[in-house]
Design a protein around this motif. Structure first.
Motif, mmCIF file in Angstrom:
data_model
loop_
_atom_site.group_PDB
_atom_site.id
_atom_site.type_symbol
_atom_site.label_atom_id
_atom_site.label_comp_id
_atom_site.label_asym_id
_atom_site.label_seq_id
_atom_site.Cartn_x
_atom_site.Cartn_y
_atom_site.Cartn_z
ATOM 1 N N ARG A 12 28.317 65.261 74.311
ATOM 2 C CA ARG A 12 29.402 66.148 73.893
ATOM 3 C C ARG A 12 30.480 65.375 73.135
ATOM 4 O O ARG A 12 30.974 65.812 72.081
ATOM 5 C CB ARG A 12 30.024 66.826 75.116
ATOM 6 C CG ARG A 12 31.120 67.831 74.788
ATOM 7 C CD ARG A 12 31.911 68.201 76.024
ATOM 8 N NE ARG A 12 32.628 67.038 76.543
ATOM 9 C CZ ARG A 12 33.425 67.061 77.602
ATOM 10 N NH1 ARG A 12 33.573 68.189 78.286
ATOM 11 N NH2 ARG A 12 34.058 65.978 77.996
ATOM 12 N N ASN A 13 30.854 64.198 73.641
ATOM 13 C CA ASN A 13 31.884 63.401 72.971
ATOM 14 C C ASN A 13 31.433 62.934 71.590
ATOM 15 O O ASN A 13 32.244 62.816 70.665
ATOM 16 C CB ASN A 13 32.267 62.199 73.837
ATOM 17 C CG ASN A 13 33.068 62.600 75.067
ATOM 18 O OD1 ASN A 13 33.468 63.761 75.205
ATOM 19 N ND2 ASN A 13 33.296 61.660 75.962
ATOM 20 N N TYR A 38 31.993 65.810 69.274
ATOM 21 C CA TYR A 38 33.417 65.960 68.967
ATOM 22 C C TYR A 38 33.865 64.907 67.958
ATOM 23 O O TYR A 38 34.654 65.186 67.049
ATOM 24 C CB TYR A 38 34.249 65.843 70.246
ATOM 25 C CG TYR A 38 34.066 66.991 71.233
ATOM 26 C CD1 TYR A 38 33.257 68.079 70.934
ATOM 27 C CD2 TYR A 38 34.716 66.983 72.472
ATOM 28 C CE1 TYR A 38 33.088 69.125 71.822
ATOM 29 C CE2 TYR A 38 34.548 68.028 73.379
ATOM 30 C CZ TYR A 38 33.735 69.088 73.044
ATOM 31 O OH TYR A 38 33.570 70.117 73.935
ATOM 32 N N VAL A 41 35.603 65.557 64.206
ATOM 33 C CA VAL A 41 36.892 64.989 63.792
ATOM 34 C C VAL A 41 36.716 64.157 62.524
ATOM 35 O O VAL A 41 37.534 64.216 61.600
ATOM 36 C CB VAL A 41 37.492 64.134 64.924
ATOM 37 C CG1 VAL A 41 38.764 63.427 64.443
ATOM 38 C CG2 VAL A 41 37.798 64.994 66.140
ATOM 39 N N ILE A 57 42.291 66.219 64.077
ATOM 40 C CA ILE A 57 42.001 66.909 65.331
ATOM 41 C C ILE A 57 42.097 68.423 65.127
ATOM 42 O O ILE A 57 41.278 69.193 65.608
ATOM 43 C CB ILE A 57 42.977 66.465 66.442
ATOM 44 C CG1 ILE A 57 42.818 64.962 66.733
ATOM 45 C CG2 ILE A 57 42.768 67.284 67.705
ATOM 46 C CD1 ILE A 57 41.561 64.586 67.448
ATOM 47 N N ALA A 63 39.088 69.852 63.522
ATOM 48 C CA ALA A 63 37.954 69.854 64.445
ATOM 49 C C ALA A 63 38.047 71.003 65.436
ATOM 50 O O ALA A 63 37.039 71.595 65.812
ATOM 51 C CB ALA A 63 37.875 68.517 65.177
ATOM 52 N N THR A 64 39.273 71.343 65.861
ATOM 53 C CA THR A 64 39.429 72.449 66.811
ATOM 54 C C THR A 64 38.957 73.765 66.198
ATOM 55 O O THR A 64 38.389 74.604 66.889
ATOM 56 C CB THR A 64 40.896 72.589 67.252
ATOM 57 O OG1 THR A 64 41.709 72.848 66.106
ATOM 58 C CG2 THR A 64 41.391 71.337 67.957
ATOM 59 N N LEU A 103 35.067 73.584 66.208
ATOM 60 C CA LEU A 103 34.451 73.609 67.533
ATOM 61 C C LEU A 103 34.947 74.737 68.414
ATOM 62 O O LEU A 103 34.328 75.043 69.438
ATOM 63 C CB LEU A 103 34.712 72.265 68.245
ATOM 64 C CG LEU A 103 34.137 71.018 67.562
ATOM 65 C CD1 LEU A 103 34.686 69.760 68.230
ATOM 66 C CD2 LEU A 103 32.614 71.027 67.635
ATOM 67 N N GLN A 146 42.826 71.319 71.353
ATOM 68 C CA GLN A 146 43.137 70.003 70.783
ATOM 69 C C GLN A 146 43.150 68.925 71.851
ATOM 70 O O GLN A 146 42.706 67.806 71.609
ATOM 71 C CB GLN A 146 44.491 70.078 70.068
ATOM 72 C CG GLN A 146 44.882 68.781 69.365
ATOM 73 C CD GLN A 146 46.116 68.973 68.494
ATOM 74 O OE1 GLN A 146 46.320 70.056 67.945
ATOM 75 N NE2 GLN A 146 46.928 67.954 68.371
ATOM 76 N N ILE A 190 39.631 67.630 72.702
ATOM 77 C CA ILE A 190 39.065 66.761 71.671
ATOM 78 C C ILE A 190 39.763 65.402 71.673
ATOM 79 O O ILE A 190 39.125 64.352 71.556
ATOM 80 C CB ILE A 190 39.174 67.422 70.288
ATOM 81 C CG1 ILE A 190 38.357 68.724 70.271
ATOM 82 C CG2 ILE A 190 38.678 66.485 69.201
ATOM 83 C CD1 ILE A 190 38.460 69.503 68.990
ATOM 84 N N THR A 191 41.081 65.414 71.803
ATOM 85 C CA THR A 191 41.846 64.161 71.838
ATOM 86 C C THR A 191 41.383 63.272 72.983
ATOM 87 O O THR A 191 41.171 62.063 72.812
ATOM 88 C CB THR A 191 43.351 64.454 71.983
ATOM 89 O OG1 THR A 191 43.772 65.241 70.863
ATOM 90 C CG2 THR A 191 44.145 63.162 72.033
#
Length: 305
Positions: free
Chosen positions: A6-7, A10, A14, A20, A23-24, A27, A31, A34-35
């Motif tokens: 998953r990471n 993400y 990004v 970020i 990317a939000t 996905l 935020q 993801i951060t």
């Protein structure tokens, strides 16, 4: 090192959005999630993947390197998911499989049975011939795979060879032979015995090489292409034989008993394997056969322990 799939997803989002926030939107995830994922990934990798600035994020040198691997990770996972989602009993195709005479009798049957039960709609077309001719057919693309004595394959520049199973050499003796009291036998102790040589799959060439390496000349009573003939001749006292352990059975067809013993000299094991043309893209049927063959070989090794 361990990080979540998953990471990785993400991180790619990004990197492609360069922020970020972007990317939000891709996905549809908060935020903060993801951060935190990026921070965790950087901590696990021990490098900074992004340079942060007011208008977003750009990849560092390490980030660019990891991005390439991240895409490969996604591709591998996608391929695995597709492979697992496909039903083996629905897969169709054709597999052109070569096999030598020895392999067709002592390795192929149960392996082929397992493959056909798993992939019943794949048409397996078999060609039995000598190892040298099978190598020729592989190089010409007329065969997808061939099951051979891997230790005897000659054209290593043109062929890939994967060893599936190994079997040691043994001395076969009649059940009343005086040397049976020994746990292992030196070739010097049987140098004057009549020997039965098996010509199948070049095994007589292998055993002749062992005798030459020991500086001995065997007294060859007979050469035959029949394993059953060897069993009967040894069991009835016509001679001894040096053969792979995988061929051994304690009884001849007529019910006469024979024994086997280890050889004291250090001898290379006989390798059974599968060969294909180097650099060729294997068909889906051939790839599936390789997977089944590997599992078949592993199960045999577990049973022998």
């Amino acid at each position: 090192m361990s990080f979540s799939f998953r990471n990785v997803r993400y991180f790619i989002a990004v990197a492609e959005a360069e922020s970020i926030t972007g990317a939000t939107q891709t996905l549809n995830i908060s935020q903060s999630v993801i951060t935190e994922a990026i921070k965790t990934l950087e901590a696990e990798l021990g490098v900074s993947l992004f340079q942060r600035h007011a208008r977003g994020m750009v990849l560092t040198h390490a980030g660019h390197q990891f991005l390439r691997h991240a895409h490969e990770i996604l591709a591998v996972v996608r391929n695995a998911q597709q492979a697992l989602s496909a039903r083996p009993d629905a897969m169709a195709g054709q597999l052109n499989l070569g096999v030598t005479g020895l392999m067709s009798g002592y390795f192929l049957p149960y392996l082929l049975d397992r493959f056909r039960r798993t992939f019943p709609k794949i048409d397996v077309r078999l060609v039995e011939d000598q190892r040298g001719f099978l190598e020729h057919l592989l190089v010409n693309g007329e065969l997808d795979l061939a099951i051979v004595l891997a230790s005897n394959v000659e054209n290593r520049l043109a062929l890939e060879v994967e060893v599936l199973q190994e079997t040691p050499w043994r001395v076969w003796l009649p059940s009343n032979h005086s040397l049976l009291e020994l746990g292992s036998i030196n070739l010097n102790e049987i140098a004057n015995e009549a020997m039965i040589m098996l010509k199948l799959d070049e095994l007589d060439d292998n055993t002749s090489a062992f005798w030459r390496a020991a500086g001995l000349n065997p007294k060859v009573a007979m050469r035959t292409q029949s394993v059953e003939a060897v069993r009967s001749l040894v069991a009835t006292g016509a001679g001894l034989s040096i053969l792979p352990e995988m061929l051994y059975r304690p009884w001849s067809l007529d019910g006469d008993r024979l024994e086997m013993r280890a050889i004291q000299q250090e001898m290379p094991v006989l390798e059974i394997g599968v060969a294909w043309r180097r650099g060729s893209k294997l068909s889906e049927a051939a790839q599936h056969f390789l997977i089944v063959a590997r599992e078949f070989a592993r199960s045999h090794r577990r049973q022998s322990l």
